[in-house]
Design a protein around this motif. Structure first.
Motif, PDB file in Angstrom:
ATOM      1  N   UNK A 127       0.848  -1.190   0.000  1.00 13.96           N
ATOM      2  CA  UNK A 127       0.000   0.000   0.000  1.00 13.96           C
ATOM      3  C   UNK A 127       0.885   1.242   0.000  1.00 13.96           C
ATOM      4  N   UNK A 128       0.572   2.156  -0.893  1.00 12.36           N
ATOM      5  CA  UNK A 128       1.274   3.436  -0.965  1.00 12.36           C
ATOM      6  C   UNK A 128       0.343   4.513  -0.427  1.00 12.36           C
ATOM      7  N   UNK A 129       0.819   5.295   0.526  1.00 14.57           N
ATOM      8  CA  UNK A 129       0.083   6.447   1.031  1.00 14.57           C
ATOM      9  C   UNK A 129       0.573   7.710   0.315  1.00 14.57           C
ATOM     10  N   UNK A 130      -0.311   8.691   0.222  1.00 13.49           N
ATOM     11  CA  UNK A 130       0.058   9.973  -0.384  1.00 13.49           C
ATOM     12  C   UNK A 130      -0.672  11.085   0.342  1.00 13.49           C
ATOM     13  N   UNK A 131      -0.045  12.249   0.404  1.00 14.80           N
ATOM     14  CA  UNK A 131      -0.704  13.414   1.000  1.00 14.80           C
ATOM     15  C   UNK A 131      -2.101  13.556   0.401  1.00 14.80           C
ATOM     16  N   UNK A 132      -3.156  13.640   1.252  1.00 16.35           N
ATOM     17  CA  UNK A 132      -4.520  13.627   0.718  1.00 16.35           C
ATOM     18  C   UNK A 132      -4.858  14.805  -0.187  1.00 16.35           C
ATOM     19  N   UNK A 147     -15.844  22.276 -13.458  1.00 13.55           N
ATOM     20  CA  UNK A 147     -15.897  22.129 -11.996  1.00 13.55           C
ATOM     21  C   UNK A 147     -14.596  22.682 -11.430  1.00 13.55           C
ATOM     22  N   UNK A 148     -14.696  23.551 -10.426  1.00 11.70           N
ATOM     23  CA  UNK A 148     -13.495  24.146  -9.846  1.00 11.70           C
ATOM     24  C   UNK A 148     -12.785  23.150  -8.930  1.00 11.70           C
ATOM     25  N   UNK A 149     -11.504  23.400  -8.697  1.00 17.85           N
ATOM     26  CA  UNK A 149     -10.732  22.532  -7.807  1.00 17.85           C
ATOM     27  C   UNK A 149     -11.327  22.540  -6.404  1.00 17.85           C
ATOM     28  N   UNK A 150     -11.701  23.718  -5.885  1.00 20.24           N
ATOM     29  CA  UNK A 150     -12.262  23.782  -4.530  1.00 20.24           C
ATOM     30  C   UNK A 150     -13.588  23.042  -4.432  1.00 20.24           C
ATOM     31  N   UNK A 151     -14.430  23.161  -5.455  1.00 25.11           N
ATOM     32  CA  UNK A 151     -15.700  22.434  -5.428  1.00 25.11           C
ATOM     33  C   UNK A 151     -15.457  20.930  -5.473  1.00 25.11           C
ATOM     34  N   UNK A 152     -14.494  20.507  -6.287  1.00 24.75           N
ATOM     35  CA  UNK A 152     -14.168  19.079  -6.344  1.00 24.75           C
ATOM     36  C   UNK A 152     -13.595  18.616  -5.006  1.00 24.75           C
ATOM     37  N   UNK A 153     -12.790  19.467  -4.368  1.00 25.47           N
ATOM     38  CA  UNK A 153     -12.217  19.117  -3.069  1.00 25.47           C
ATOM     39  C   UNK A 153     -13.304  18.910  -2.024  1.00 25.47           C
ATOM     40  N   UNK A 154     -14.318  19.781  -2.032  1.00 32.72           N
ATOM     41  CA  UNK A 154     -15.432  19.614  -1.092  1.00 32.72           C
ATOM     42  C   UNK A 154     -16.184  18.320  -1.372  1.00 32.72           C
ATOM     43  N   UNK A 175       3.767  18.250  -5.543  1.00 31.44           N
ATOM     44  CA  UNK A 175       2.959  18.365  -4.335  1.00 31.44           C
ATOM     45  C   UNK A 175       2.713  19.833  -4.020  1.00 31.44           C
ATOM     46  N   UNK A 176       1.879  20.062  -3.000  1.00 29.84           N
ATOM     47  CA  UNK A 176       1.632  21.418  -2.555  1.00 29.84           C
ATOM     48  C   UNK A 176       0.769  22.224  -3.498  1.00 29.84           C
ATOM     49  N   UNK A 177      -0.226  21.606  -4.132  1.00 27.43           N
ATOM     50  CA  UNK A 177      -1.084  22.301  -5.075  1.00 27.43           C
ATOM     51  C   UNK A 177      -1.871  23.420  -4.392  1.00 27.43           C
ATOM     52  N   UNK A 178      -2.259  24.423  -5.171  1.00 26.80           N
ATOM     53  CA  UNK A 178      -2.951  25.572  -4.632  1.00 26.80           C
ATOM     54  C   UNK A 178      -4.442  25.281  -4.454  1.00 26.80           C
ATOM     55  N   UNK A 179      -4.914  25.369  -3.241  1.00 20.81           N
ATOM     56  CA  UNK A 179      -6.333  25.305  -2.921  1.00 20.81           C
ATOM     57  C   UNK A 179      -6.598  26.384  -1.887  1.00 20.81           C
ATOM     58  N   UNK A 180      -7.862  26.672  -1.629  1.00 20.31           N
ATOM     59  CA  UNK A 180      -8.186  27.735  -0.682  1.00 20.31           C
ATOM     60  C   UNK A 180      -7.779  27.344   0.733  1.00 20.31           C
ATOM     61  N   UNK A 181      -7.572  28.354   1.566  1.00 17.03           N
ATOM     62  CA  UNK A 181      -7.217  28.102   2.963  1.00 17.03           C
ATOM     63  C   UNK A 181      -8.317  27.324   3.670  1.00 17.03           C
ATOM     64  N   UNK A 182      -9.572  27.599   3.320  1.00 19.03           N
ATOM     65  CA  UNK A 182     -10.687  26.894   3.956  1.00 19.03           C
ATOM     66  C   UNK A 182     -10.658  25.408   3.626  1.00 19.03           C
ATOM     67  N   UNK A 183     -10.418  25.075   2.371  1.00 16.02           N
ATOM     68  CA  UNK A 183     -10.355  23.663   1.981  1.00 16.02           C
ATOM     69  C   UNK A 183      -9.172  22.983   2.650  1.00 16.02           C
ATOM     70  N   UNK A 184      -8.030  23.644   2.672  1.00 10.34           N
ATOM     71  CA  UNK A 184      -6.864  23.034   3.323  1.00 10.34           C
ATOM     72  C   UNK A 184      -7.141  22.797   4.810  1.00 10.34           C
ATOM     73  N   UNK A 185      -7.804  23.732   5.455  1.00  8.40           N
ATOM     74  CA  UNK A 185      -8.147  23.552   6.873  1.00  8.40           C
ATOM     75  C   UNK A 185      -9.066  22.357   7.045  1.00  8.40           C
ATOM     76  N   UNK A 234      -9.974  16.848   8.952  1.00  9.38           N
ATOM     77  CA  UNK A 234     -10.336  15.444   8.727  1.00  9.38           C
ATOM     78  C   UNK A 234      -9.179  14.529   9.111  1.00  9.38           C
ATOM     79  N   UNK A 235      -7.962  14.935   8.760  1.00  3.39           N
ATOM     80  CA  UNK A 235      -6.794  14.133   9.129  1.00  3.39           C
ATOM     81  C   UNK A 235      -6.722  13.948  10.638  1.00  3.39           C
ATOM     82  N   UNK A 236      -6.899  15.035  11.347  1.00  5.23           N
ATOM     83  CA  UNK A 236      -6.792  14.964  12.805  1.00  5.23           C
ATOM     84  C   UNK A 236      -7.929  14.167  13.424  1.00  5.23           C
ATOM     85  N   UNK A 237      -9.122  14.287  12.853  1.00  4.33           N
ATOM     86  CA  UNK A 237     -10.263  13.531  13.361  1.00  4.33           C
ATOM     87  C   UNK A 237     -10.050  12.027  13.249  1.00  4.33           C
TER      88      UNK A 237
END
Length: 293
Positions: free
Chosen positions: A117-122, A143-150, A254-264, A269-272
């Motif tokens: 199994x390979x893991x990757x930054x979500x 479809x925007x990246x942020x909408x797809x992220x949500x 890595x490190x693609x640009x998304x909104x601060x809200x989506x990154x938060x 979710x990671x922490x949960x």
């Protein structure tokens, strides 16, 4: 009749969510009912977390570097989709050990084989899936990246449940866990680990497998890693028009640009899930914990 059917790509998230038919219940049942031999290798990351890359590593090792395939899924079948592509999961393969692609979590995958199994930054996995679907499952720019992220965050079958299911198996001798980021940093070292996990290969074989799993080599042979056989077999069943573009060998950046809200929201979710159960506060902590293990 298919001649009366409208084939189109999604232009909204609701239309994307409504695409069905990629696999059949019967195909899923047959794949999940497969009874492995103890030497069988299952490569089962979450989508866009390095599955194709690891397929190439495994096949390069077991075949000594054979590139005699039209597309990698031809020689390393997709367990859940094989039946729907006209492939018998029980048929002999071109090299040993037998190897399969999968995206199943630990609780669903057939037991009795060996598992990589390979893991990757979500966030990076999500961006990669967005780029993979754009122009294939949905119209470019619709479809925007942020909408797809949500959308990605609210999917029922999600990245975090898959990751947790495999991380619970850490320490099993029949499970090898690596990260996409370590493959980028130290591909020869990861190939050595995979070779040892598969039973050991000489230095020349490992060197060939490493070279052929490098970005430059796979980019030059991109048509052998682009899922065109999957598209040919399943696009019509999904109501998608022919000719969609999809690539598996992107930049891996890595490190693609998304909104601060989506990154938060991704961090939350990671922490949960991952911090609560495993004490890993960030993806970087997981990457660090799995280095060389």
């Amino acid at each position: 009749m298919d001649s009366d059917r409208t084939f189109r790509r999604a232009t909204t998230l609701d239309e994307l969510d409504a695409i069905t038919g990629f696999s059949t219940d019967e195909g899923q049942r047959i794949g999940r009912a497969y009874r492995p031999d103890p030497s069988d290798i299952f490569i089962s990351p979450y989508a866009k977390c390095g599955t194709t890359w690891m397929q190439q590593v495994v096949h390069g090792l077991r075949s000594g570097g054979s590139m005699a395939f039209d597309e990698i899924t031809e020689v390393v079948p997709w367990l859940e989709l094989a039946h729907d592509m006209g492939v018998d999961v029980n048929a002999p393969q071109v090299a040993a050990p037998r190897a399969f692609k999968s995206h199943l979590g630990w609780d669903e995958i057939p037991k009795g084989g060996r598992y990589i199994v390979v893991f990757r930054d979500p966030v990076d996995a999500m961006i990669s899936l967005y780029r993979f679907f754009e122009g294939w499952w949905f119209e470019a720019g619709a479809i925007s990246v942020d909408d797809f992220a949500a959308y990605y965050l609210r999917r029922g079958e999600d990245y975090w449940a898959h990751a947790a299911s495999w991380l619970r198996q850490r320490g099993r001798e029949d499970v090898l866990l690596v990260t996409f980021e370590e493959m980028k940093r130290n591909l020869p070292g990861v190939v050595d680990r995979v070779a040892a996990f598969m039973g050991g290969y000489d230095g020349a074989t490992r060197a060939v497998a490493t070279e052929q799993a490098g970005f430059a080599f796979m980019k030059r042979h991109g048509g052998q890693f682009d899922d065109h056989l999957v598209r040919e077999a399943r696009d019509a069943a999904c109501g998608l028009p022919p000719g969609g573009a999809a690539t598996k060998v992107a930049s891996g950046k890595s490190g693609a640009e998304i909104s601060d809200d989506i990154r938060r929201r991704f961090d939350d979710r990671w922490q949960e899930v991952m911090e609560r159960e495993f004490g890993l506060p960030t993806y970087s902590a997981l990457d660090q914990a799995l280095q060389g293990r």
